[in-house]
Design a protein around this motif. Structure first.
Motif, PDB file in Angstrom:
ATOM      1  N   UNK A 190       0.811  -1.214   0.000  1.00  0.00           N
ATOM      2  CA  UNK A 190       0.000   0.000   0.000  1.00  0.00           C
ATOM      3  C   UNK A 190       0.846   1.267   0.000  1.00  0.00           C
ATOM      4  N   UNK A 191       2.071   1.185   0.483  1.00  0.00           N
ATOM      5  CA  UNK A 191       2.928   2.363   0.493  1.00  0.00           C
ATOM      6  C   UNK A 191       3.633   2.565  -0.837  1.00  0.00           C
ATOM      7  N   UNK A 209     -16.444   1.355  -3.157  1.00  0.00           N
ATOM      8  CA  UNK A 209     -15.191   2.045  -2.837  1.00  0.00           C
ATOM      9  C   UNK A 209     -15.457   3.476  -2.374  1.00  0.00           C
ATOM     10  N   UNK A 210     -16.375   4.146  -3.036  1.00  0.00           N
ATOM     11  CA  UNK A 210     -16.689   5.531  -2.653  1.00  0.00           C
ATOM     12  C   UNK A 210     -17.547   5.571  -1.390  1.00  0.00           C
ATOM     13  N   UNK A 259     -10.153   3.323  -3.640  1.00  0.00           N
ATOM     14  CA  UNK A 259      -9.183   2.493  -4.372  1.00  0.00           C
ATOM     15  C   UNK A 259      -9.858   1.162  -4.699  1.00  0.00           C
ATOM     16  N   UNK A 260     -10.232   0.970  -5.948  1.00  0.00           N
ATOM     17  CA  UNK A 260     -10.972  -0.244  -6.308  1.00  0.00           C
ATOM     18  C   UNK A 260     -10.133  -1.495  -6.094  1.00  0.00           C
ATOM     19  N   UNK A 261      -8.811  -1.377  -6.062  1.00  0.00           N
ATOM     20  CA  UNK A 261      -7.965  -2.554  -5.855  1.00  0.00           C
ATOM     21  C   UNK A 261      -8.078  -3.114  -4.444  1.00  0.00           C
ATOM     22  N   UNK A 321     -10.151  -4.778   1.893  1.00  0.00           N
ATOM     23  CA  UNK A 321      -8.801  -4.762   2.461  1.00  0.00           C
ATOM     24  C   UNK A 321      -8.639  -3.493   3.282  1.00  0.00           C
ATOM     25  N   UNK A 322      -7.904  -3.640   4.361  1.00  0.00           N
ATOM     26  CA  UNK A 322      -7.697  -2.523   5.280  1.00  0.00           C
ATOM     27  C   UNK A 322      -7.127  -1.325   4.517  1.00  0.00           C
ATOM     28  N   UNK A 323      -7.854  -0.203   4.477  1.00  0.00           N
ATOM     29  CA  UNK A 323      -7.346   0.962   3.740  1.00  0.00           C
ATOM     30  C   UNK A 323      -6.273   1.694   4.535  1.00  0.00           C
ATOM     31  N   UNK A 324      -5.348   2.344   3.803  1.00  0.00           N
ATOM     32  CA  UNK A 324      -4.298   3.165   4.423  1.00  0.00           C
ATOM     33  C   UNK A 324      -3.582   2.392   5.527  1.00  0.00           C
ATOM     34  N   UNK A 325      -3.295   1.106   5.216  1.00  0.00           N
ATOM     35  CA  UNK A 325      -2.788   0.235   6.276  1.00  0.00           C
ATOM     36  C   UNK A 325      -1.331   0.546   6.619  1.00  0.00           C
TER      37      UNK A 325
END
Length: 927
Positions: A590-591, A840-841, A847-849, A908-912
């Motif tokens: 994610x980074x 996603x929104x 992030x659709x992924x 999936x955990x966003x901004x993880x």
């Protein structure tokens, strides 16, 4: 009509016996060769005799179709066609076109720097014997399918025996097919080949247009050599006479030399044997003015136009390094445009016109200068002598039967005559261009232009201007392609004096050298005998030089599957440490610090409760799975290919590919090839694997297989990745298409596919695929690991066997479903992608992924990513039992919602980051 072998038959006693069509297919000439006196001259080969391109190409294609009928489609698709240089390179290619399913390779006498020969052999009777095999793919001949060997004639069989002996030692196979225009073996030669095949333990079939034998009297070789020596002495005398009969400008008189006595026939009769026209038998050939640049002319002899036909980039110019069915498709698409460019050049030069009738064409440049020859030509007609270059533009003869171009018998408005002249081994490209040019000209002015095709050659043959002789005239010129065996003479036969209004000379760029353009070179020599020369130089194909292509990996050395079930187009990275903790991988991905395909998650080890859940789910859904497998397989067989090559996207697609292969065997007795390849989101499909597939199979038969669709990301990835590879169909066949992303599927229900519940232990113990620059080079397959240490937990075969055991009971349902689907509108609507964008929104992910829809994708999130939450369709039943259990084990909330187009969606955990706390994401620390 005089047979074009009669002259040789009368003087040397050589005769043809056999099928009645032999004399229409063949004439005879005398070789300048210490090993064989006579030459069988084919009227449909396009080498020594200018012929209609449709007749030349049609003969080869027809033979290829007969070979396909002989082999059947299954073996034809496994075959390789091999043609002989130089004479049969075009014929062999046409045979491959008729066969349609097989790649083509021809031997060559031109070594290519950096390309290592995979074999070679000798042609014993030839003046130039060494043949090299230089396929770009060294594995082209490595298969065990039939080898189809193509030559213009099958005279003794020695060349074929030398070839088979050499290749069989390295690439043994059970069947060979020999193809020739004519089979002229003796009874002893036929018996020898039969004995050879028996000793080899292989079947050898033969396909030919006609068969017979050549009768050779005792001493024919010596008598032939004496005949050549006498005629060449007379030719030298003629040249000396012509040199002393020049006009004030220094140009040679075109009249035939006078005062040369006839040679006695076999019984002392004086029957009018003639010196080759204009002394063309002498080294250097007939003289003539130079050919000049496109913006000028020289003495009215000829004009030269260079045409860039727009040859497709990267398309081989022939079969020297291999030519696949995909290459053929590219050429077919480009031919009309290339021919149109040549036709435009001929029209601009005044050689052909674009309107009016056949008698109203404008004069060709140089016609007036040549018209003065008409009277001399007409006078020569009574003696059977054709003055070189004397057939004036706009005049023709009453017959076109004599191969060398008949003597003009009366002036009348006529069709224009255009010759497309290939160069030695370069026969196929100019042949196809000639046929396309005829089509283009026929469309613009039907019947106004007659296109013929032939090629230059290394073979030295005595020319004699007699209607009963197959080689009437010869143009000689120095080699212009820097041959490996050094400089030497080359020849164009039956071009001088044939009345061609234009010659389109086609060479490859390696032969487009100063020697081609120099005084006395080919273009210069052609300029003496035509009003216009058009030069087409196609790019010489430069094969990619690389290490040998790797072979597929198979069980039990790689995977727990049976070796026949799947060939993995992967490299084994089992000894490389690639696993990283899930949280560490997620943070790096994610980074932007790493791509997900550069490492592997630690393999999930299911608890006893989870394993029990898997087996219960398998038992409950096996029939549903079997039905979907049957439907998608039958749809593929009906709509995509009767003999598909299944290529599963590793790893989720591989169990489905194996099951589809088993259904085809169960329902139809088919043994379909199946391979697994790697595709990586954002990086595309493995290009080395695609090249391997194209080299071993017809790309049009490849059907890509996956387990299910989510939002359709891989569907789009595949379509984009295949843009640079000809012939592959980007449409994926899937077991389940809940995302409505494809048109070939078993069902669109989002149901539990048990193979999604586990990782490697349900996929042959193979890991996800790996693509990392330090491990995967430009010529390597993508990598994967074989987890042998997990064998005790492996349920791969149990999964396959359980589903396959239900095939028989679902056959009727499958038939009904297939019929219903065939009539349905199955066009993709991409409903899944729209739903993912909305989710996603709505959940602030942006992030659709990170949104993974469907049972299969949700399971993957729980097994190898850092899940945030699970969205489940309200009231979803047992299909989600394993999802609920995994979510409970990982502390992930399951949120039931309405209006979800899937059974569930994994977020999936966003901004993880590893500093994030709280499974609901409310306490996420900003990166």
């Amino acid at each position: 009509m005089t047979w074009s072998g009669q002259w040789v038959a009368d003087r040397l006693g050589v005769g043809l016996e056999g099928d009645p069509e032999l004399t229409s297919l063949l004439g005879l000439a005398v070789r300048r060769n210490k090993k064989r006196a006579h030459l069988l001259v084919s009227h449909v080969l396009g080498k020594h005799v200018p012929a209609a391109p449709s007749a030349v190409y049609g003969s080869g294609v027809g033979l290829g179709r007969r070979v396909r009928d002989l082999l059947g489609d299954e073996d034809a698709a496994r075959a390789v066609v091999l043609g002989y240089a130089e004479t049969a390179t075009g014929l062999g290619h046409a045979v491959a076109d008729g066969l349609a399913l097989a790649p083509y390779l021809h031997s060559t006498r031109r070594p290519v720097a950096g390309v290592r020969p995979v074999g070679g052999f000798e042609e014993e009777h030839s003046h130039a014997t060494s043949h090299l095999l230089l396929p770009e793919d060294p594995e082209l001949l490595a298969g065990d399918g039939p080898l189809v060997l193509v030559d213009d004639e099958f005279s003794t069989g020695r060349t074929v025996l030398n070839t088979i002996t050499t290749l069989h030692a390295n690439f043994p196979r059970e069947r060979y097919v020999v193809v020739a225009l004519v089979d002229m073996r003796s009874a002893a030669d036929r018996a020898h080949l039969d004995d050879f095949a028996t000793g080899l333990g292989a079947r050898v079939d033969l396909v030919a247009l006609a068969s017979g034998t050549v009768s050779l009297p005792e001493g024919v070789l010596e008598r032939g050599q004496e005949l050549v020596a006498r005629h060449e002495a007379l030719a030298a005398l003629a040249e000396r006479g012509a040199a002393g009969d020049r006009d004030a400008s220094g140009r040679e008189d075109d009249r035939s030399p006078a005062g040369i006595p006839d040679l006695a026939g076999p019984e002392g009769s004086r029957d009018g044997d003639r010196v080759p026209a204009g002394g063309a038998a002498a080294p250097g050939g007939a003289g003539g003015g130079p050919v000049v640049a496109a913006d000028g002319s020289s003495g009215g002899v000829a004009r030269l136009t260079r045409v860039d036909v727009g040859w497709p980039e990267g398309l081989p110019d022939g079969g020297r390094h291999g030519f696949t069915p995909g290459h053929r498709a590219r050429l077919e698409a480009a031919l009309p445009g290339m021919a149109a460019r040549v036709a435009d050049a001929l029209a601009a030069a005044g050689v052909v016109a674009t309107g009016g009738d056949a008698s109203g064409e404008p004069p060709v440049p140089g016609t007036a200068a040549r018209a003065a020859n008409a009277a001399a030509t007409a006078g020569a007609a009574s003696t059977g002598v054709t003055t070189p270059g004397a057939a004036p533009t706009g005049l023709t003869t009453g017959t076109d039967a004599t191969p060398g171009g008949p003597t003009v018998t009366g002036a009348r408005p006529a069709r224009r005559r255009v010759l497309v002249l290939g160069s030695e081994e370069l026969m196929y490209a100019p042949l196809r261009l000639a046929a396309a040019l005829q089509d283009v000209l026929q469309e613009t002015r039907p019947g106004a232009t007659d296109v013929r095709f032939s090629t230059t050659t290394r073979s030295p043959v005595l020319p004699v201007d007699d209607p009963g002789y197959a080689i009437r005239t010869r143009i000689a010129f120095p080699a212009h392609d820097d041959p490996a065996d050094g400089p030497g003479e080359r020849y164009a036969y039956n071009v001088a004096g044939a009345g061609f209004d234009a010659v389109v000379a086609v060479v490859d760029s390696a032969a487009d050298t100063p020697g081609l353009h120099a005084p006395g070179g080919l273009l210069d020599r052609l300029g003496a005998h035509t009003g216009h020369v058009v030069l087409v130089a196609v790019p010489s194909y430069a094969p990619e030089v690389h290490t040998p292509m790797p072979e597929p990996l198979r069980g039990p050395a790689f995977s727990s599957y049976d070796p026949a079930d799947v060939g993995w187009l992967l490299q084994d990275l089992s000894d490389v440490s690639l696993e990283a903790p899930t949280e560490e991988r997620e943070e790096a991905i994610q980074s932007g610090g790493a791509h997900y395909a550069e490492s592997l998650p630690v393999e999930y080890q299911p608890s006893a409760d989870y394993q029990a859940l898997f087996h219960a789910a398998l038992d409950a859904s096996a029939a549903r799975m079997a039905r979907a497998v049957g439907v998608v397989t039958e749809t593929v067989l009906a709509e995509r290919s009767p003999r598909p090559v299944l290529v599963s996207l590793a790893r989720a697609g591989t169990p489905v590919g194996v099951l589809m292969r088993r259904w085809a065997r169960h329902a139809h007795g088919l043994d379909l090839p199946h391979y697994a390849v790697s595709i990586v989101r954002g990086r595309g499909i493995d290009p080395v694997a695609l090249r391997w597939l194209a080299a071993h199979h017809d790309p049009a038969d490849v059907v890509f297989v996956d387990g299910w669709t989510g939002k359709g990301a891989i569907t789009r990835e595949l379509a984009e990745a295949l843009r640079g590879f000809d012939g592959f169909d980007p449409r994926i066949a899937v077991l389940a298409d809940p995302g409505h992303c494809v048109d070939t599927y078993g069902t669109r229900d989002d149901f539990l596919i048990p193979s999604a519940c586990l990782n490697s232990t349900v996929s042959g113990l193979i890991s996800r695929t790996v693509l990392r620059a330090d491990l995967v080079g430009p010529h390597d397959f993508h990598g994967a690991k074989f987890y042998r240490e997990l064998a005790a937990a492996d349920v791969s075969l149990a999964f396959l066997d359980t589903v396959a055991a239900r095939f028989a009971e679902v056959e009727e349902d499958v038939a009904a479903d297939v019929k219903e689907l065939a009539a349905a509108d199955r066009a993709p609507t991409w409903e899944g992608w729209a739903a993912v964008e909305r989710i996603s929104e709505e959940y602030g992910i942006h992030d659709v992924n990170l949104v993974k829809p469907g049972v299969g994708e949700t399971t993957r999130v729980l097994l190898r990513r850092v899940p945030w939450k699970i969205l489940a369709q309200r009231g979803a039943g047992a299909d989600l039992d394993h999802v609920r259990l995994l979510a409970e084990q990982r502390g992930v909330p399951v949120e039931e919602v309405d209006g979800l187009p899937y059974s569930c969606v994994g977020l999936i955990h966003p901004r993880y980051t590893r500093g994030a706390t709280g499974a609901d994401g409310k306490a996420v620390t900003a990166p």
